[in-house]
Design a protein around this motif. Structure first.
Motif, PDB file in Angstrom:
ATOM      1  N   UNK A 127      -3.829  -3.953  -4.738  1.00  0.00           N
ATOM      2  CA  UNK A 127      -4.571  -3.518  -3.557  1.00  0.00           C
ATOM      3  C   UNK A 127      -5.381  -4.632  -2.890  1.00  0.00           C
ATOM      4  N   UNK A 128      -5.480  -5.777  -3.532  1.00  0.00           N
ATOM      5  CA  UNK A 128      -6.148  -6.897  -2.874  1.00  0.00           C
ATOM      6  C   UNK A 128      -5.640  -8.220  -3.441  1.00  0.00           C
ATOM      7  N   UNK A 129      -6.027  -9.303  -2.802  1.00  0.00           N
ATOM      8  CA  UNK A 129      -5.543 -10.632  -3.182  1.00  0.00           C
ATOM      9  C   UNK A 129      -5.917 -10.997  -4.617  1.00  0.00           C
ATOM     10  N   UNK A 144       0.824  -1.205   0.000  1.00  0.00           N
ATOM     11  CA  UNK A 144       0.000   0.000   0.000  1.00  0.00           C
ATOM     12  C   UNK A 144       0.857   1.254   0.000  1.00  0.00           C
ATOM     13  N   UNK A 145       1.904   1.269   0.813  1.00  0.00           N
ATOM     14  CA  UNK A 145       2.717   2.468   0.971  1.00  0.00           C
ATOM     15  C   UNK A 145       3.779   2.624  -0.108  1.00  0.00           C
ATOM     16  N   UNK A 146       4.226   1.521  -0.703  1.00  0.00           N
ATOM     17  CA  UNK A 146       5.326   1.614  -1.654  1.00  0.00           C
ATOM     18  C   UNK A 146       4.922   1.354  -3.102  1.00  0.00           C
ATOM     19  N   UNK A 147       3.772   0.751  -3.323  1.00  0.00           N
ATOM     20  CA  UNK A 147       3.437   0.316  -4.685  1.00  0.00           C
ATOM     21  C   UNK A 147       2.110   0.839  -5.220  1.00  0.00           C
ATOM     22  N   UNK A 148       1.144   1.079  -4.328  1.00  0.00           N
ATOM     23  CA  UNK A 148      -0.216   1.290  -4.808  1.00  0.00           C
ATOM     24  C   UNK A 148      -0.490   2.675  -5.375  1.00  0.00           C
TER      25      UNK A 148
END
Length: 302
Positions: free
Chosen positions: A206-208, A187-191
């Motif tokens: 962001x999800x499985x 979430x913090x590095x890729x999204x």
């Protein structure tokens, strides 16, 4: 089918073609500014020709941009602003071109409008800048330019430094590895580039479900195999490599975060298991203890 594929192909030219109207229209504005302050029309012919090329290029860029947007993967609101501003640039540049034509045979109201043509030129430049801003946001994410400002300038302008969300792990061994440890890193590095709103390369993390689906290039996760998991292999490429993630200009991922992702992938990339259910090498256990002790900020983890 053929038509859809053709539109996709044409749309892929947008990132290249979009630079043509920028250069041409800015050049036309520069020449018009010189003529305005010198109070003579030394560059009038050049302004007309440059506006003609710039206006045509703006129309072509708008069309290819629309085709590209059909592929999806962009934040809807930002895309909407960029799209309509791009259309506005094309329309205003065409009107400005007409206003810089000869006045012979024109009606009185048109001649009056021509006296305001530099105002149209200025409006065109402002629209061009706004369109470029939202285009950059689509491509590189929110705050692309602002986040790269030198710290001194940020302090002067009162721009707050981006801070990571602190994730609390009161009991690291009871934490679900994917949900409580890996997903916060993603979430913090890729999204910002691969999330719900923006999906560069068709990839969302962001999800499985989206993680397992992968991107345009195929799967990015190979359970138990870090070497064939793009999700991990892109993180360890040399500094400056064009495919290294996160890309240059983004907040870099820390060595401990990379180790956690490697641990999760090599342990089978299970989405339900808790930390205590996975084998923990000494370095992983040490990192988990740091998280439990609330040392995220000190170590840069999460």
């Amino acid at each position: 089918m053929f038509l859809e594929e053709l539109m996709t192909f044409i749309g892929r030219w947008h990132p290249l073609l979009v630079h043509l109207p920028i250069g041409m229209l800015v050049l036309a504005f520069a020449m018009a500014t010189v003529d305005l302050f010198r109070r003579r029309q030394q560059y009038l012919s050049a302004i007309r020709f440059t506006l003609l090329c710039g206006a045509v290029a703006a129309v072509v860029a708008a069309i290819t941009g629309y085709f590209l947007s059909r592929n999806g993967g962009y934040e809807v609101d930002v895309l909407g602003f960029h799209q309509w501003l791009g259309i506005a640039v094309a329309v205003v540049s065409l009107v400005t071109l007409l206003l810089y034509r000869e006045t012979l045979g024109s009606s009185q109201w048109w001649r009056r409008l021509q006296k305001q043509r530099f105002g149209f030129m200025l409006t065109m430049l402002v629209l061009l800048g706004l369109t470029g801003h939202f285009g950059g946001t689509l491509t590189h994410g929110e705050g692309y330019l602002k986040d790269a400002l030198p710290t001194v300038i940020k302090h002067t302008l009162g721009i707050a430094q981006p801070t990571d969300e602190i994730v609390s792990l009161p009991n690291a061994q009871e934490a679900v590895v994917y949900q409580d440890i890996i997903q916060p890193i993603l979430k913090q590095r890729c999204q910002s580039c691969h999330g719900e709103k923006k999906q560069e390369g068709g990839l969302a993390l962001h999800n499985q479900q989206m993680l397992l689906r992968g991107g345009d290039g195929g799967a990015v996760l190979a359970a138990g195999d870090t070497a064939n998991s793009v999700l991990y292999s892109r993180l360890i490429l040399p500094e400056g490599h064009e495919k290294r993630m996160p890309p240059k200009g983004r907040t870099p991922i820390t060595p401990d975060q990379i180790k956690l992702i490697s641990w999760w992938v090599s342990s089978g990339a299970d989405f339900a298991k808790k930390a205590k259910e996975l084998e923990q090498p000494k370095e992983i256990l040490a990192i988990l203890n740091k998280l439990e002790a609330g040392q995220q900020v000190e170590t840069g983890i999460l």
